[in-house]
Design a protein around this motif. Structure first.
Motif, PDB file in Angstrom:
ATOM      1  N   VAL A  61      25.504  45.702 -15.424  1.00  0.00           N
ATOM      2  CA  VAL A  61      26.053  44.605 -14.611  1.00  0.00           C
ATOM      3  C   VAL A  61      27.159  45.199 -13.733  1.00  0.00           C
ATOM      4  N   MET A  62      27.326  44.654 -12.530  1.00  0.00           N
ATOM      5  CA  MET A  62      28.393  45.165 -11.675  1.00  0.00           C
ATOM      6  C   MET A  62      29.743  44.805 -12.300  1.00  0.00           C
ATOM      7  N   MET A  63      30.651  45.760 -12.348  1.00  0.00           N
ATOM      8  CA  MET A  63      31.961  45.534 -12.982  1.00  0.00           C
ATOM      9  C   MET A  63      32.753  44.465 -12.237  1.00  0.00           C
ATOM     10  N   THR A  64      33.548  43.730 -12.991  1.00  0.00           N
ATOM     11  CA  THR A  64      34.292  42.614 -12.395  1.00  0.00           C
ATOM     12  C   THR A  64      35.432  43.065 -11.473  1.00  0.00           C
ATOM     13  N   THR A  65      36.276  43.994 -11.957  1.00  0.00           N
ATOM     14  CA  THR A  65      37.520  44.287 -11.224  1.00  0.00           C
ATOM     15  C   THR A  65      37.286  44.869  -9.834  1.00  0.00           C
ATOM     16  N   ARG A 111      23.504  44.645  -7.022  1.00  0.00           N
ATOM     17  CA  ARG A 111      22.784  45.830  -7.491  1.00  0.00           C
ATOM     18  C   ARG A 111      22.703  45.698  -9.001  1.00  0.00           C
ATOM     19  N   TYR A 112      22.041  46.576  -9.639  1.00  0.00           N
ATOM     20  CA  TYR A 112      21.880  46.539 -11.093  1.00  0.00           C
ATOM     21  C   TYR A 112      21.254  45.192 -11.489  1.00  0.00           C
ATOM     22  N   GLU A 113      21.659  44.675 -12.674  1.00  0.00           N
ATOM     23  CA  GLU A 113      21.080  43.411 -13.144  1.00  0.00           C
ATOM     24  C   GLU A 113      21.846  42.209 -12.597  1.00  0.00           C
ATOM     25  N   GLY A 114      22.822  42.454 -11.745  1.00  0.00           N
ATOM     26  CA  GLY A 114      23.557  41.320 -11.175  1.00  0.00           C
ATOM     27  C   GLY A 114      25.051  41.475 -11.342  1.00  0.00           C
ATOM     28  N   ILE A 115      25.763  40.370 -11.079  1.00  0.00           N
ATOM     29  CA  ILE A 115      27.229  40.409 -11.162  1.00  0.00           C
ATOM     30  C   ILE A 115      27.690  39.443 -12.251  1.00  0.00           C
ATOM     31  N   ASP A 116      28.918  39.590 -12.683  1.00  0.00           N
ATOM     32  CA  ASP A 116      29.485  38.772 -13.759  1.00  0.00           C
ATOM     33  C   ASP A 116      29.553  37.300 -13.307  1.00  0.00           C
ATOM     34  N   GLN A 117      29.138  36.400 -14.206  1.00  0.00           N
ATOM     35  CA  GLN A 117      29.098  34.967 -13.871  1.00  0.00           C
ATOM     36  C   GLN A 117      30.464  34.442 -13.420  1.00  0.00           C
ATOM     37  N   ARG A 118      31.534  35.033 -13.948  1.00  0.00           N
ATOM     38  CA  ARG A 118      32.874  34.530 -13.608  1.00  0.00           C
ATOM     39  C   ARG A 118      33.243  34.820 -12.162  1.00  0.00           C
ATOM     40  N   ILE A 119      32.650  35.891 -11.612  1.00  0.00           N
ATOM     41  CA  ILE A 119      32.869  36.165 -10.179  1.00  0.00           C
ATOM     42  C   ILE A 119      32.166  35.060  -9.385  1.00  0.00           C
ATOM     43  N   ILE A 120      30.936  34.727  -9.805  1.00  0.00           N
ATOM     44  CA  ILE A 120      30.198  33.663  -9.104  1.00  0.00           C
ATOM     45  C   ILE A 120      31.000  32.363  -9.173  1.00  0.00           C
ATOM     46  N   ASP A 121      31.475  32.031 -10.369  1.00  0.00           N
ATOM     47  CA  ASP A 121      32.182  30.753 -10.543  1.00  0.00           C
ATOM     48  C   ASP A 121      33.497  30.701  -9.760  1.00  0.00           C
ATOM     49  N   SER A 122      34.144  31.838  -9.603  1.00  0.00           N
ATOM     50  CA  SER A 122      35.473  31.828  -8.962  1.00  0.00           C
ATOM     51  C   SER A 122      35.437  32.048  -7.456  1.00  0.00           C
ATOM     52  N   TYR A 123      34.430  32.780  -6.978  1.00  0.00           N
ATOM     53  CA  TYR A 123      34.488  33.183  -5.565  1.00  0.00           C
ATOM     54  C   TYR A 123      33.316  32.692  -4.708  1.00  0.00           C
ATOM     55  N   VAL A 124      32.156  32.451  -5.344  1.00  0.00           N
ATOM     56  CA  VAL A 124      30.928  32.312  -4.541  1.00  0.00           C
ATOM     57  C   VAL A 124      30.676  30.860  -4.138  1.00  0.00           C
ATOM     58  N   ASP A 125      30.395  30.645  -2.837  1.00  0.00           N
ATOM     59  CA  ASP A 125      30.040  29.300  -2.361  1.00  0.00           C
ATOM     60  C   ASP A 125      28.542  29.054  -2.469  1.00  0.00           C
ATOM     61  N   ASP A 126      27.732  30.064  -2.137  1.00  0.00           N
ATOM     62  CA  ASP A 126      26.276  29.886  -2.176  1.00  0.00           C
ATOM     63  C   ASP A 126      25.617  31.125  -2.765  1.00  0.00           C
ATOM     64  N   GLU A 127      24.596  30.874  -3.612  1.00  0.00           N
ATOM     65  CA  GLU A 127      23.740  31.976  -4.070  1.00  0.00           C
ATOM     66  C   GLU A 127      22.427  31.829  -3.312  1.00  0.00           C
ATOM     67  N   ILE A 128      22.049  32.876  -2.576  1.00  0.00           N
ATOM     68  CA  ILE A 128      20.874  32.761  -1.715  1.00  0.00           C
ATOM     69  C   ILE A 128      19.860  33.862  -2.016  1.00  0.00           C
ATOM     70  N   SER A 129      18.590  33.443  -2.127  1.00  0.00           N
ATOM     71  CA  SER A 129      17.472  34.384  -2.279  1.00  0.00           C
ATOM     72  C   SER A 129      16.656  34.365  -0.993  1.00  0.00           C
TER      73      SER A 129
END
Ligand code: ADE
Length: 246
Positions: A61-65, A111-129
């Motif tokens: 998983v991509m590292m959080t920091t 990249r890899y298997e994805g990013i930490d869910q907490r990054i998505i919850d804190s920063y991301v407005d849209d997840e797009i495929s």
């Protein structure tokens, strides 16, 4: 509009930003870009950016920091943060129109298997495929989104070209022909040589309807639901399906 691309492989989007119409739009100052290398924010001397998932499982998983620091480095306050991932909402032309109105778009390339869910919850407005298939590189998917968006920004492409293209009104495009009049023993349809603009317009509409019925019948149903099929178009559809023209 400024694109901020957060990536471990900036050379992939860079090649795109530096080529053809895109480079021209950058030169004219219509768009700008910033390639943020997530690795620059790694904390150790090996520049590590991945870690194993809690709970086990394949891949990393991509590292959080490093990713959070990269996101914090993007300064504009009013920005739309997009995580490009096969698990997101499917990208459409309507989304491209909507995104083209933003001033700053931030794209996180997974990249890899994805990013930490907490990054998505804190920063991301849209997840797009970009579609129901998996690419090895979020950069390629992000580039697809950027391409679809930047060309809709005022001044990049003539507005008449945008109005006539596929999806602008929910239908696929009509066939195009250029010189010579006869090629590979096939002639350009007479109507296109007639100079009769009204007939050409009707012919093109019928061609668009026939092609859409053949390739993407789902789009016909959608256009109908959205009230985009005129009486003239409905009559043509009836004719096409009656004589099996498509
Ligand atoms: N990354 C890998 N595959 C993808 C997809 N289909 N859409 C968006 N990002 C991706």
């Amino acid at each position: 509009m400024k694109f901020h691309v957060l990536t471990l492989f900036p050379e992939i989007p860079r090649a795109f930003f530096e080529s053809s119409i895109m480079a021209k739009a950058v030169q004219k100052g219509i768009i700008a870009y910033d390639l943020v290398n997530i690795r620059d924010f790694a904390l150790d001397k090996h520049k590590t950016c991945d870690d194993s998932p809690y709970g086990g499982g394949a891949g990393m998983v991509m590292m959080t920091t490093p990713l959070a620091s990269a996101l914090n480095s993007v300064k504009p306050k009013r920005k739309r943060v997009i995580y490009v991932t096969p698990s997101g909402k499917k990208f459409t032309q309507n989304m491209a129109y909507e995104l083209s109105r933003e001033s700053d778009l931030v794209l996180i390339c997974g990249r890899y298997e994805g990013i930490d869910q907490r990054i998505i919850d804190s920063y991301v407005d849209d997840e797009i495929s970009i579609g129901d298939y998996v690419l090895s590189s979020g950069e390629v998917a992000a580039t697809v989104i950027i391409d679809a968006v930047y060309r809709l920004i005022d001044g990049v492409i003539a507005s008449e070209s945008l109005e006539e293209e596929s999806f602008s009104d929910g239908l696929l495009e009509y066939p195009q022909y250029t010189r010579p009049e006869e090629f590979l023993e096939q002639k350009v349809p007479d109507i296109l040589l007639s100079g009769h603009h009204k007939n050409i317009r009707a012919w093109r509409l019928k061609q668009r309807l026939a092609k859409t019925l053949r390739m993407r019948p789902d789009l016909i149903a959608k256009a109908r639901d959205n009230g985009k099929l005129t009486k003239e178009a409905e009559k043509m559809i009836e004719e096409i399906t009656r004589i099996g023209e498509h």
